[in-house]
Scaffold this motif. Structure first.
Motif, PDB file in Angstrom:
ATOM      1  N   ALA A   7       1.057   9.528   4.897  1.00  0.00           N
ATOM      2  CA  ALA A   7      -0.057  10.122   5.630  1.00  0.00           C
ATOM      3  C   ALA A   7      -1.327   9.290   5.571  1.00  0.00           C
ATOM      4  O   ALA A   7      -2.300   9.593   6.259  1.00  0.00           O
ATOM      5  N   ALA A   8      -1.340   8.236   4.753  1.00  0.00           N
ATOM      6  CA  ALA A   8      -2.546   7.423   4.577  1.00  0.00           C
ATOM      7  C   ALA A   8      -2.132   6.075   3.997  1.00  0.00           C
ATOM      8  O   ALA A   8      -0.939   5.772   3.865  1.00  0.00           O
ATOM      9  N   PHE A   9      -3.139   5.265   3.628  1.00  0.00           N
ATOM     10  CA  PHE A   9      -2.893   3.953   3.042  1.00  0.00           C
ATOM     11  C   PHE A   9      -3.754   3.768   1.800  1.00  0.00           C
ATOM     12  O   PHE A   9      -4.848   4.346   1.687  1.00  0.00           O
ATOM     13  N   LEU A  10      -3.262   2.947   0.884  1.00  0.00           N
ATOM     14  CA  LEU A  10      -4.032   2.520  -0.285  1.00  0.00           C
ATOM     15  C   LEU A  10      -4.256   1.023  -0.187  1.00  0.00           C
ATOM     16  O   LEU A  10      -3.301   0.255  -0.014  1.00  0.00           O
ATOM     17  N   LEU A  11      -5.507   0.609  -0.302  1.00  0.00           N
ATOM     18  CA  LEU A  11      -5.879  -0.802  -0.321  1.00  0.00           C
ATOM     19  C   LEU A  11      -6.225  -1.201  -1.754  1.00  0.00           C
ATOM     20  O   LEU A  11      -7.073  -0.573  -2.393  1.00  0.00           O
ATOM     21  N   THR A  12      -5.545  -2.215  -2.273  1.00  0.00           N
ATOM     22  CA  THR A  12      -5.920  -2.827  -3.545  1.00  0.00           C
ATOM     23  C   THR A  12      -6.534  -4.183  -3.215  1.00  0.00           C
ATOM     24  O   THR A  12      -6.006  -4.923  -2.378  1.00  0.00           O
ATOM     25  N   TYR A  13      -7.641  -4.522  -3.882  1.00  0.00           N
ATOM     26  CA  TYR A  13      -8.352  -5.748  -3.525  1.00  0.00           C
ATOM     27  C   TYR A  13      -9.232  -6.195  -4.687  1.00  0.00           C
ATOM     28  O   TYR A  13      -9.387  -5.490  -5.685  1.00  0.00           O
ATOM     29  N   LEU A  52      -6.311 -10.386 -20.396  1.00  0.00           N
ATOM     30  CA  LEU A  52      -5.230 -11.270 -20.815  1.00  0.00           C
ATOM     31  C   LEU A  52      -5.421 -12.643 -20.174  1.00  0.00           C
ATOM     32  O   LEU A  52      -6.162 -12.802 -19.202  1.00  0.00           O
ATOM     33  N   GLY A  53      -4.712 -13.624 -20.674  1.00  0.00           N
ATOM     34  CA  GLY A  53      -4.693 -14.932 -20.035  1.00  0.00           C
ATOM     35  C   GLY A  53      -6.079 -15.494 -19.816  1.00  0.00           C
ATOM     36  O   GLY A  53      -6.838 -15.703 -20.758  1.00  0.00           O
ATOM     37  N   THR A  54      -6.437 -15.689 -18.561  1.00  0.00           N
ATOM     38  CA  THR A  54      -7.731 -16.273 -18.223  1.00  0.00           C
ATOM     39  C   THR A  54      -8.867 -15.259 -18.252  1.00  0.00           C
ATOM     40  O   THR A  54     -10.034 -15.629 -18.111  1.00  0.00           O
ATOM     41  N   GLY A  55      -8.542 -13.969 -18.376  1.00  0.00           N
ATOM     42  CA  GLY A  55      -9.574 -12.945 -18.460  1.00  0.00           C
ATOM     43  C   GLY A  55      -9.980 -12.333 -17.140  1.00  0.00           C
ATOM     44  O   GLY A  55     -10.968 -11.597 -17.075  1.00  0.00           O
ATOM     45  N   GLY A  56      -9.219 -12.596 -16.091  1.00  0.00           N
ATOM     46  CA  GLY A  56      -9.515 -12.003 -14.800  1.00  0.00           C
ATOM     47  C   GLY A  56      -8.289 -12.001 -13.922  1.00  0.00           C
ATOM     48  O   GLY A  56      -7.302 -12.671 -14.214  1.00  0.00           O
ATOM     49  N   VAL A  57      -8.333 -11.241 -12.836  1.00  0.00           N
ATOM     50  CA  VAL A  57      -7.219 -11.198 -11.891  1.00  0.00           C
ATOM     51  C   VAL A  57      -7.751 -11.246 -10.462  1.00  0.00           C
ATOM     52  O   VAL A  57      -8.815 -10.717 -10.152  1.00  0.00           O
ATOM     53  N   ARG A  58      -6.967 -11.891  -9.615  1.00  0.00           N
ATOM     54  CA  ARG A  58      -7.257 -11.993  -8.196  1.00  0.00           C
ATOM     55  C   ARG A  58      -5.994 -11.615  -7.417  1.00  0.00           C
ATOM     56  O   ARG A  58      -4.913 -11.542  -7.975  1.00  0.00           O
ATOM     57  N   ASP A  59      -6.168 -11.375  -6.121  1.00  0.00           N
ATOM     58  CA  ASP A  59      -5.036 -11.208  -5.205  1.00  0.00           C
ATOM     59  C   ASP A  59      -4.076 -10.105  -5.635  1.00  0.00           C
ATOM     60  O   ASP A  59      -2.863 -10.311  -5.684  1.00  0.00           O
ATOM     61  N   PRO A  60      -4.548  -8.900  -5.939  1.00  0.00           N
ATOM     62  CA  PRO A  60      -3.630  -7.848  -6.388  1.00  0.00           C
ATOM     63  C   PRO A  60      -2.673  -7.425  -5.287  1.00  0.00           C
ATOM     64  O   PRO A  60      -3.066  -7.267  -4.124  1.00  0.00           O
ATOM     65  N   PHE A  61      -1.404  -7.230  -5.670  1.00  0.00           N
ATOM     66  CA  PHE A  61      -0.391  -6.803  -4.708  1.00  0.00           C
ATOM     67  C   PHE A  61       0.389  -5.639  -5.297  1.00  0.00           C
ATOM     68  O   PHE A  61       0.974  -5.743  -6.365  1.00  0.00           O
ATOM     69  N   LEU A  62       0.422  -4.531  -4.554  1.00  0.00           N
ATOM     70  CA  LEU A  62       1.092  -3.312  -4.982  1.00  0.00           C
ATOM     71  C   LEU A  62       2.406  -3.154  -4.242  1.00  0.00           C
ATOM     72  O   LEU A  62       2.466  -3.325  -3.022  1.00  0.00           O
ATOM     73  N   VAL A  63       3.470  -2.807  -4.973  1.00  0.00           N
ATOM     74  CA  VAL A  63       4.766  -2.563  -4.345  1.00  0.00           C
ATOM     75  C   VAL A  63       5.336  -1.260  -4.888  1.00  0.00           C
ATOM     76  O   VAL A  63       5.240  -0.975  -6.086  1.00  0.00           O
ATOM     77  N   ARG A  64       5.886  -0.459  -3.996  1.00  0.00           N
ATOM     78  CA  ARG A  64       6.535   0.784  -4.390  1.00  0.00           C
ATOM     79  C   ARG A  64       7.992   0.500  -4.747  1.00  0.00           C
ATOM     80  O   ARG A  64       8.659  -0.300  -4.086  1.00  0.00           O
ATOM     81  N   ARG A  65       8.493   1.144  -5.797  1.00  0.00           N
ATOM     82  CA  ARG A  65       9.910   1.028  -6.117  1.00  0.00           C
ATOM     83  C   ARG A  65      10.741   1.529  -4.936  1.00  0.00           C
ATOM     84  O   ARG A  65      10.344   2.470  -4.230  1.00  0.00           O
ATOM     85  N   PRO A  66      11.912   0.945  -4.692  1.00  0.00           N
ATOM     86  CA  PRO A  66      12.732   1.399  -3.563  1.00  0.00           C
ATOM     87  C   PRO A  66      13.142   2.863  -3.682  1.00  0.00           C
ATOM     88  O   PRO A  66      13.393   3.517  -2.669  1.00  0.00           O
ATOM     89  N   SER A  67      13.191   3.389  -4.901  1.00  0.00           N
ATOM     90  CA  SER A  67      13.493   4.806  -5.100  1.00  0.00           C
ATOM     91  C   SER A  67      12.330   5.698  -4.685  1.00  0.00           C
ATOM     92  O   SER A  67      12.496   6.912  -4.533  1.00  0.00           O
ATOM     93  N   GLY A  68      11.143   5.116  -4.515  1.00  0.00           N
ATOM     94  CA  GLY A  68       9.972   5.864  -4.076  1.00  0.00           C
ATOM     95  C   GLY A  68       9.174   6.501  -5.183  1.00  0.00           C
ATOM     96  O   GLY A  68       8.117   7.091  -4.928  1.00  0.00           O
ATOM     97  N   ASP A  69       9.640   6.402  -6.444  1.00  0.00           N
ATOM     98  CA  ASP A  69       9.039   7.186  -7.527  1.00  0.00           C
ATOM     99  C   ASP A  69       8.217   6.365  -8.516  1.00  0.00           C
ATOM    100  O   ASP A  69       8.055   6.750  -9.659  1.00  0.00           O
ATOM    101  N   GLY A  70       7.672   5.259  -8.109  1.00  0.00           N
ATOM    102  CA  GLY A  70       6.849   4.477  -9.018  1.00  0.00           C
ATOM    103  C   GLY A  70       6.408   3.185  -8.362  1.00  0.00           C
ATOM    104  O   GLY A  70       6.818   2.856  -7.237  1.00  0.00           O
ATOM    105  N   PHE A  71       5.563   2.432  -9.078  1.00  0.00           N
ATOM    106  CA  PHE A  71       4.918   1.261  -8.495  1.00  0.00           C
ATOM    107  C   PHE A  71       4.793   0.155  -9.531  1.00  0.00           C
ATOM    108  O   PHE A  71       4.692   0.413 -10.738  1.00  0.00           O
TER     109      PHE A  71
END
Length: 324
Positions: A7-13, A52-71
């Motif tokens: 019904a909607a969208f989630l933007l991670t950025y 962790l690591g370098t202390g920052g994150v860029r380019d976040p990408f979200l994926v839903r499990r194929p079962s639909g019940d987690g990410f």
């Protein structure tokens, strides 16, 4: 797929190296099913942070499990705010992803580092994920500079190729393989599937030949096989124009999503150093023609991220937890 319809969208950025906290993960939700109008969450502050690591994150990408019940959410392990040394980050940068896991988009694991690139790589940039049905695993792909074995300090000339590996849990990965190598630098690939065909958008790192443009743009290829190394070229320089009302002067970090109610696709291209994400749309992925979307209302300074469809219950939970 979840039990409810989308019904909607989630933007991670992220918002960029200009800000001390700009290289962390922010969320926004669409107003209903409109992918052009967004409400930021958590007061536009980071929702997920990593030291962790370098202390920052860029380019976040979200994926839903194929079962639909987690990410799963993956991101580049990179904080450029302090150093601004882009070349050094490609010679001796992180060879790992930063990963989070969530059952519901509001309960998140602690992040972990997942090493995916070989020692011959100098970096792992802009990781993304597509479920690979044939192998029942996730295909994870990213850009890396690759150096020969006899250059362990990575001091020679190189360029970014797209690499791919597979995983089922984001902790153990198959050995990385070259996925795209056109003989020059290519980064920021993102993929969407439609009617059995995969469409891959990537950033062509070559300077634009058109006078008045600042360079570097997004191209589109297609293939019936996600893991193929032989993709068919569809079009290049998507959205490039010297007129800001028509397009962008330079682009990277594409992310693409399909409308929930029609055969229409929206491609968001990061006009880096300028406006951040600018949306384009088409009703024909194979046609190669993209038109700049009108009257978009995006978050402030949105940079390279991802857009995923969510249910009404998931949207309500995100708003209740983080606030708009």
């Amino acid at each position: 797929m979840p039990d409810e319809p989308y019904a909607a969208f989630l933007l991670t950025y992220f918002t960029g190296e200009t800000y001390p906290d700009g290289e962390q993960v922010r969320f926004a939700v669409s107003r209903g099913a409109d992918p052009l109008r967004w409400d930021t969450l958590a007061g536009a502050r980071p929702v997920l942070t990593s030291d962790l690591g370098t202390g920052g994150v860029r380019d976040p990408f979200l994926v839903r499990r194929p079962s639909g019940d987690g990410f799963y959410l993956v991101a580049t392990d990179l904080r450029i705010h302090a150093s601004q040394d882009w070349m050094e980050c490609q010679r001796s940068g992180s060879r790992s992803l930063v990963v989070w896991e969530s059952p519901d988009l509001v309960t998140w694991s602690e992040p972990w580092l997942a090493e995916v690139a070989p020692p011959t790589a100098g970096n792992v940039w802009a990781p993304e994920v597509t479920w690979h049905e044939e192998s029942s695993s996730y295909a994870v792909y990213w850009a890396s500079m690759l150096y020969p074995d006899d250059d362990p300090e990575h001091q020679g000339d190189s360029y970014n190729r797209m690499l791919v590996a597979r995983t089922t849990d984001f902790r153990e990965f198959t050995p990385a393989e070259v996925w795209a190598d056109p003989g020059h630098s290519v980064i920021d690939s993102t993929v969407i599937e439609h009617d059995g065909t995969f469409y891959r958008f990537s950033k062509d790192e070559r300077e634009a030949p058109t006078p008045g443009l600042d360079g570097k743009s997004v191209l589109l290829e297609r293939s019936d096989d996600l893991l193929s190394t032989d993709w068919e070229y569809v079009t290049g320089a998507i959205g490039m124009s010297t007129d800001p009302e028509v397009g962008i002067r330079q682009g990277e970090g594409p992310t693409v999503t399909k409308a929930l109610d029609r055969e229409r696709w929206y491609l968001f291209i990061d006009e880096y150093g300028m406006r951040g994400y600018v949306p384009f749309e088409t009703d024909d992925l194979d046609g190669g023609t993209w038109t700049k979307s009108a009257d978009a209302d995006l978050p402030t300074d949105p940079r390279h991220g991802s857009i995923v469809p969510i249910t009404a219950s998931e949207r309500a939970r995100l708003v209740a937890t983080y606030g708009t």
